[in-house]
Structures are given as C-alpha cells and as structure tokens.
Scaffold this active site. Structure first.
Site, PDB file in Angstrom:
ATOM      1  N   LEU A  13       0.830  -1.214   0.000  1.00 56.90           N
ATOM      2  CA  LEU A  13       0.000   0.000   0.000  1.00 56.90           C
ATOM      3  C   LEU A  13       0.865   1.265   0.000  1.00 56.90           C
ATOM      4  O   LEU A  13       0.535   2.244  -0.671  1.00 56.90           O
ATOM      5  CB  LEU A  13      -0.928  -0.020   1.225  1.00 56.90           C
ATOM      6  CG  LEU A  13      -2.378   0.365   0.989  1.00 56.90           C
ATOM      7  CD1 LEU A  13      -2.978  -0.334  -0.207  1.00 56.90           C
ATOM      8  CD2 LEU A  13      -3.221   0.105   2.222  1.00 56.90           C
ATOM      9  N   ARG A  37      18.290  -2.225   3.344  1.00 60.83           N
ATOM     10  CA  ARG A  37      17.133  -2.080   2.452  1.00 60.83           C
ATOM     11  C   ARG A  37      17.307  -0.851   1.548  1.00 60.83           C
ATOM     12  O   ARG A  37      16.921  -0.867   0.386  1.00 60.83           O
ATOM     13  CB  ARG A  37      15.833  -1.926   3.256  1.00 60.83           C
ATOM     14  CG  ARG A  37      15.470  -3.121   4.104  1.00 60.83           C
ATOM     15  CD  ARG A  37      15.000  -4.311   3.311  1.00 60.83           C
ATOM     16  NE  ARG A  37      13.630  -4.211   2.852  1.00 60.83           N
ATOM     17  CZ  ARG A  37      13.188  -4.740   1.703  1.00 60.83           C
ATOM     18  NH1 ARG A  37      14.011  -5.372   0.904  1.00 60.83           N
ATOM     19  NH2 ARG A  37      11.925  -4.621   1.363  1.00 60.83           N
ATOM     20  N   ASN A 105      -5.004  -1.678   8.900  1.00 63.87           N
ATOM     21  CA  ASN A 105      -6.281  -2.369   9.013  1.00 63.87           C
ATOM     22  C   ASN A 105      -6.540  -2.673  10.493  1.00 63.87           C
ATOM     23  O   ASN A 105      -5.605  -2.758  11.275  1.00 63.87           O
ATOM     24  CB  ASN A 105      -6.172  -3.683   8.220  1.00 63.87           C
ATOM     25  CG  ASN A 105      -7.525  -4.214   7.823  1.00 63.87           C
ATOM     26  OD1 ASN A 105      -8.554  -3.623   8.116  1.00 63.87           O
ATOM     27  ND2 ASN A 105      -7.508  -5.351   7.143  1.00 63.87           N
ATOM     28  N   ALA A 131      -3.456  -4.042  -3.265  1.00 62.50           N
ATOM     29  CA  ALA A 131      -2.169  -4.074  -3.953  1.00 62.50           C
ATOM     30  C   ALA A 131      -1.329  -5.190  -3.353  1.00 62.50           C
ATOM     31  O   ALA A 131      -1.513  -5.552  -2.197  1.00 62.50           O
ATOM     32  CB  ALA A 131      -1.451  -2.738  -3.782  1.00 62.50           C
ATOM     33  N   ARG A 133       2.857  -7.086  -3.542  1.00 60.55           N
ATOM     34  CA  ARG A 133       4.228  -7.010  -4.044  1.00 60.55           C
ATOM     35  C   ARG A 133       4.499  -8.164  -4.999  1.00 60.55           C
ATOM     36  O   ARG A 133       4.358  -9.321  -4.619  1.00 60.55           O
ATOM     37  CB  ARG A 133       5.214  -7.078  -2.875  1.00 60.55           C
ATOM     38  CG  ARG A 133       5.393  -5.749  -2.208  1.00 60.55           C
ATOM     39  CD  ARG A 133       6.637  -5.770  -1.361  1.00 60.55           C
ATOM     40  NE  ARG A 133       6.292  -6.110   0.016  1.00 60.55           N
ATOM     41  CZ  ARG A 133       7.106  -5.922   1.044  1.00 60.55           C
ATOM     42  NH1 ARG A 133       8.320  -5.442   0.856  1.00 60.55           N
ATOM     43  NH2 ARG A 133       6.736  -6.229   2.259  1.00 60.55           N
ATOM     44  N   LYS A 184     -15.531  -2.605   9.363  1.00 58.40           N
ATOM     45  CA  LYS A 184     -14.594  -3.418   8.589  1.00 58.40           C
ATOM     46  C   LYS A 184     -13.992  -4.504   9.476  1.00 58.40           C
ATOM     47  O   LYS A 184     -13.794  -5.646   9.037  1.00 58.40           O
ATOM     48  CB  LYS A 184     -13.486  -2.510   8.006  1.00 58.40           C
ATOM     49  CG  LYS A 184     -12.671  -3.186   6.936  1.00 58.40           C
ATOM     50  CD  LYS A 184     -11.788  -2.238   6.165  1.00 58.40           C
ATOM     51  CE  LYS A 184     -10.969  -3.022   5.154  1.00 58.40           C
ATOM     52  NZ  LYS A 184      -9.634  -2.493   4.986  1.00 58.40           N
TER      53      LYS A 184
HETATM   54  P1  NAP Z   1       3.367  -4.820   3.381  1.00 53.66           P
HETATM   55  O1  NAP Z   1       3.311  -5.027   1.912  1.00 53.66           O
HETATM   56  O2  NAP Z   1       3.900  -5.922   4.245  1.00 53.66           O
HETATM   57  O3  NAP Z   1       4.222  -3.497   3.641  1.00 53.66           O
HETATM   58  C1  NAP Z   1       4.611  -3.086   4.914  1.00 53.66           C
HETATM   59  C2  NAP Z   1       5.938  -2.372   4.773  1.00 53.66           C
HETATM   60  O4  NAP Z   1       6.306  -1.795   6.019  1.00 53.66           O
HETATM   61  C3  NAP Z   1       7.096  -3.295   4.346  1.00 53.66           C
HETATM   62  O5  NAP Z   1       7.689  -2.755   3.187  1.00 53.66           O
HETATM   63  C4  NAP Z   1       8.049  -3.230   5.533  1.00 53.66           C
HETATM   64  O6  NAP Z   1       9.407  -3.234   5.188  1.00 53.66           O
HETATM   65  C5  NAP Z   1       7.705  -1.860   6.088  1.00 53.66           C
HETATM   66  N1  NAP Z   1       8.201  -1.648   7.446  1.00 53.66           N
HETATM   67  C6  NAP Z   1       7.970  -2.371   8.566  1.00 53.66           C
HETATM   68  N2  NAP Z   1       8.625  -1.838   9.612  1.00 53.66           N
HETATM   69  C7  NAP Z   1       9.302  -0.761   9.133  1.00 53.66           C
HETATM   70  C8  NAP Z   1      10.172   0.193   9.708  1.00 53.66           C
HETATM   71  N3  NAP Z   1      10.498   0.158  11.016  1.00 53.66           N
HETATM   72  N4  NAP Z   1      10.684   1.179   8.933  1.00 53.66           N
HETATM   73  C9  NAP Z   1      10.386   1.227   7.616  1.00 53.66           C
HETATM   74  N5  NAP Z   1       9.558   0.345   7.001  1.00 53.66           N
HETATM   75  C10 NAP Z   1       9.029  -0.631   7.760  1.00 53.66           C
HETATM   76  O7  NAP Z   1       1.938  -4.435   3.971  1.00 53.66           O
HETATM   77  P2  NAP Z   1       0.678  -3.838   3.194  1.00 53.66           P
HETATM   78  O8  NAP Z   1      -0.045  -4.947   2.513  1.00 53.66           O
HETATM   79  O9  NAP Z   1       1.074  -2.655   2.399  1.00 53.66           O
HETATM   80  O10 NAP Z   1      -0.234  -3.416   4.433  1.00 53.66           O
HETATM   81  C11 NAP Z   1      -0.019  -2.227   5.184  1.00 53.66           C
HETATM   82  C12 NAP Z   1      -1.300  -1.978   5.992  1.00 53.66           C
HETATM   83  O11 NAP Z   1      -2.345  -1.646   5.066  1.00 53.66           O
HETATM   84  C13 NAP Z   1      -1.790  -3.207   6.747  1.00 53.66           C
HETATM   85  O12 NAP Z   1      -2.333  -2.857   7.987  1.00 53.66           O
HETATM   86  C14 NAP Z   1      -2.856  -3.796   5.848  1.00 53.66           C
HETATM   87  O13 NAP Z   1      -3.842  -4.548   6.558  1.00 53.66           O
HETATM   88  C15 NAP Z   1      -3.457  -2.525   5.269  1.00 53.66           C
HETATM   89  N6  NAP Z   1      -4.120  -2.750   3.972  1.00 53.66           N
HETATM   90  C16 NAP Z   1      -3.448  -3.347   2.954  1.00 53.66           C
HETATM   91  C17 NAP Z   1      -4.087  -3.539   1.732  1.00 53.66           C
HETATM   92  C18 NAP Z   1      -3.374  -4.185   0.560  1.00 53.66           C
HETATM   93  O14 NAP Z   1      -4.021  -4.418  -0.465  1.00 53.66           O
HETATM   94  N7  NAP Z   1      -2.111  -4.479   0.621  1.00 53.66           N
HETATM   95  C19 NAP Z   1      -5.420  -3.117   1.571  1.00 53.66           C
HETATM   96  C20 NAP Z   1      -6.071  -2.495   2.632  1.00 53.66           C
HETATM   97  C21 NAP Z   1      -5.413  -2.320   3.835  1.00 53.66           C
HETATM   98  P3  NAP Z   1      10.196  -4.487   4.554  1.00 53.66           P
HETATM   99  O15 NAP Z   1       9.871  -4.441   3.108  1.00 53.66           O
HETATM  100  O16 NAP Z   1      11.610  -4.150   4.852  1.00 53.66           O
HETATM  101  O17 NAP Z   1       9.674  -5.699   5.256  1.00 53.66           O
END
Ligand code: NAP
Length: 305
Positions: A13, A37, A105, A131, A133, A184
């Site tokens: 996201l 990183r 979330n 979204a 990766r 939600k």
């Molecule tokens: P994600 O792909 O796992 O991304 C999280 C990112 O945070 C990773 O790149 C991680 O780094 C980084 N991170 C963790 N600790 C950090 C720190 N101390 N400093 C800098 N970066 C740090 O998660 P996501 O899917 O985007 O989800 C994020 C939130 O949005 C969640 O709560 C999820 O439930 C919500 N959400 C997501 C979606 C979706 O479609 N993805 C939709 C709605 C809601 P690394 O890459 O180094 O591990």
C-alpha cells in the site's frame, strides 16, 4: 510547512500511494527499514507500479529513519504490529504540527501510534484498495477501491487533502471513521479466521453459514456495547453479501498464512475479544474462534500475537 509526503514502509500500500503521489508531481520521500534495504532499493533504481499490465518506474528518493530533516506529513504504511515501533523511531524528526495518516487495518494500532507522538495529528484511514508485491520493489495495483480518512479528535479537513484528488487517489473525508473501522473489523472477524480454519476461499463459507451467523450475533452485541450501533446495522446481511461478492477470493488472513507471514489478528479478532472482555460482555463463539486460530497458527510455526 513542507509539503513533502514521507512514506514509512514501501510495501504494497505504501508503494501504491507513493507512486501515485509522485506521478502527480507531489514531493515524496520513502523511509525504509534500514541501511541494507536502502542500498538494495537504490541499486534497483526506484519503485515500479504495475497497473492494467502497464509497468512504470518512479525514481522516488529514499532514506532511513536516521536521516536528518524534519517530517511534517507522514503516511504510515507498515503492518499494524510494526506501526508504533516504526513511528517511535521517527518521533524526534516530527515537526511541530506534524500530521500522520495511518493506513493500518483493524483497530488498536492507531492508539499505539498516537501514544508515541502525542503532539502530532493522527488521521485514520480505511481502504478498500488492493495491492500486492510482485517483486522486491515492484507492486501491482490489484483492486480498485476507495479510501475514507478521518480524525476522531478533529473534524476539520487537513490542508493536504486535495493532494489525494490530484494524485487520483479516491478518497473522502469521513466524520464517522471509527464506525467505518469497526464495521470493517467486524466483517473481517466474521470471515477471515474461518477461511483459514476451513482452508477455503471466501465463498467456501457458504457451507458454514450457521457458524458465520453465530459470530455475527456476537459481533452485533459487541458493536452496540462499544457505542457503535451504526456499525452493527444489517451486519448479518452485509457479511453474506461480501461472502457472495468475493466468493472466488482468498481473504488477506488466508493469504498471509499461506505465505508464512505473520497475520494482523491481534488488531482484528484479538481487538474484538479484548474489547468484549473490557466491557464484561460474554462472546464465547468469538473467543473459541480466536483459540482455534491461535492453535492453527502455532501448529504452522507462525506467530499468533
Ligand atoms: P506490506 O506489503 O507488508 O508493507 C509493509 C511495509 O512496512 C514493508 O515494506 C516493511 O518493510 C515496512 N516496514 C515495517 N517496519 C518498518 C520500519 N520500522 N521502517 C520502515 N519500514 C518498515 O503491507 P501492506 O499490505 O502494504 O499493508 C499495510 C497496511 O495496510 C496493513 O495494515 C494492511 O492490513 C493494510 N491494507 C493493505 C491492503 C493491501 O491491499 N495491501 C489493503 C487495505 C489495507 P520491509 O519491506 O523491509 O519488510
């Protein structure tokens, strides 16, 4: 006040927001986890966003939390369990009047973040965009949706809100953001854990509707007890609607488990059970569900907190 968007967490996201803001000419800086990183990111040359099978790369500048310079506007795009510790690292850099947007979330992480930065404004978001990766620094925009943003402590619309429109990020300022987050969360509690336990797509729950109904009964009672009657309205019907509309999808919790990733259960079903206990409300089906889920996660060697 600087108009730069600092994005904490360049995951799914965070990258989706960063690329759209950068594409619209807004100043954006990524804050990555650590030096390793950062080096890896710089070697790759930027973030790539895949939308409708078109790939475009954005050379967005990046840094770590240890960089210098004040932060006025921070999009927190970590998982719920990482948000507060990640923000705590940045607290010394937050300028007076800094504003944070919290994309997490579930519920509970927003308060954990706010405790780390008591003088900053925290705007909560609820997103139905999707979204994931595809590669280290490549994200696919998989599901078009919508974003509701709001601040339970302050109804005024932030000065930067128009940036979202400029960047093509569909968003609305929501005065009822707690209600939206609770609704939600309730939908998630009624669907996601069961998809893990029954090892099925969302539509597979059509074969377990009695179990879903029992959970909805307890969730309605919990929402009302927590002062969220609007979030309880027609919950049973909405849960069934979502199950049918997303029958072929795997829930986010199912996908986390399948990929061996930690889930956000602590901020979803865990938050619901803790809230019930705080209010002295008996929710035996939700508690049993949580225990079964914890056992299931542990048996797979996954964290259950
Ligand atoms: P994600 O792909 O796992 O991304 C999280 C990112 O945070 C990773 O790149 C991680 O780094 C980084 N991170 C963790 N600790 C950090 C720190 N101390 N400093 C800098 N970066 C740090 O998660 P996501 O899917 O985007 O989800 C994020 C939130 O949005 C969640 O709560 C999820 O439930 C919500 N959400 C997501 C979606 C979706 O479609 N993805 C939709 C709605 C809601 P690394 O890459 O180094 O591990």
């Amino acid at each position: 006040m600087s108009s730069t968007w600092h994005i904490l967490g360049a995951g799914s996201l965070g990258s989706l927001w960063a690329c759209r803001l950068a594409r619209a000419g807004k100043p954006v800086r990524l804050i990555l986890r650590d030096q390793q990183r950062l080096v890896d990111y710089q070697r790759g040359g930027g973030l790539a966003l895949v939308e409708h099978d078109n790939l475009r790369q954005y050379a967005i500048p990046a840094e770590t939390a240890n960089a210098n310079g004040p932060i006025h506007r921070l999009l927190v795009a970590c998982k719920a369990y990482d948000a507060a510790p990640a923000v705590a690292q940045l607290a010394p850099r937050l300028a007076l009047g800094a504003e944070l947007v919290l994309l997490q979330n579930g519920l509970g992480s927003q308060d954990e973040v706010a405790e780390q930065v008591p003088h900053a404004r925290c705007v909560f978001a609820s997103s139905t965009e999707g979204a994931f990766r595809e590669d280290a620094w490549q994200v696919r925009f998989a599901g078009h949706g919508f974003n509701w943003l709001g601040d339970p402590a302050n109804p005024s619309v932030p000065s930067w809100f128009a940036d979202l429109h400029d960047a093509g990020i569909p968003a609305q300022w929501a005065l009822d953001i707690p209600t939206r987050l609770w609704r939600k969360l309730a939908l998630n509690c009624a669907i996601n854990p069961l998809t893990v336990l029954h090892d099925c797509q969302n539509g597979g729950l059509l074969g377990h509707l009695a179990e879903v109904e029992q959970l909805c009964d307890e969730l309605v009672g919990l929402l009302r007890r927590c002062g969220q009657p609007d979030a309880a309205t027609d919950l049973h019907e909405d849960v069934q609607r979502v199950i049918v509309a997303t029958a072929a999808n795997y829930s986010s919790m199912y996908q986390d488990v399948r990929h061996g990733r930690r889930t956000e259960v602590h901020y979803l079903l865990g938050h619901a059970c803790r809230a019930a206990s705080r209010h002295g409300l008996a929710v035996p089906h939700l508690e049993r569900l949580q225990q079964r889920l914890v056992d299931n996660l542990r048996s797979r060697g996954l964290r259950s907190d």
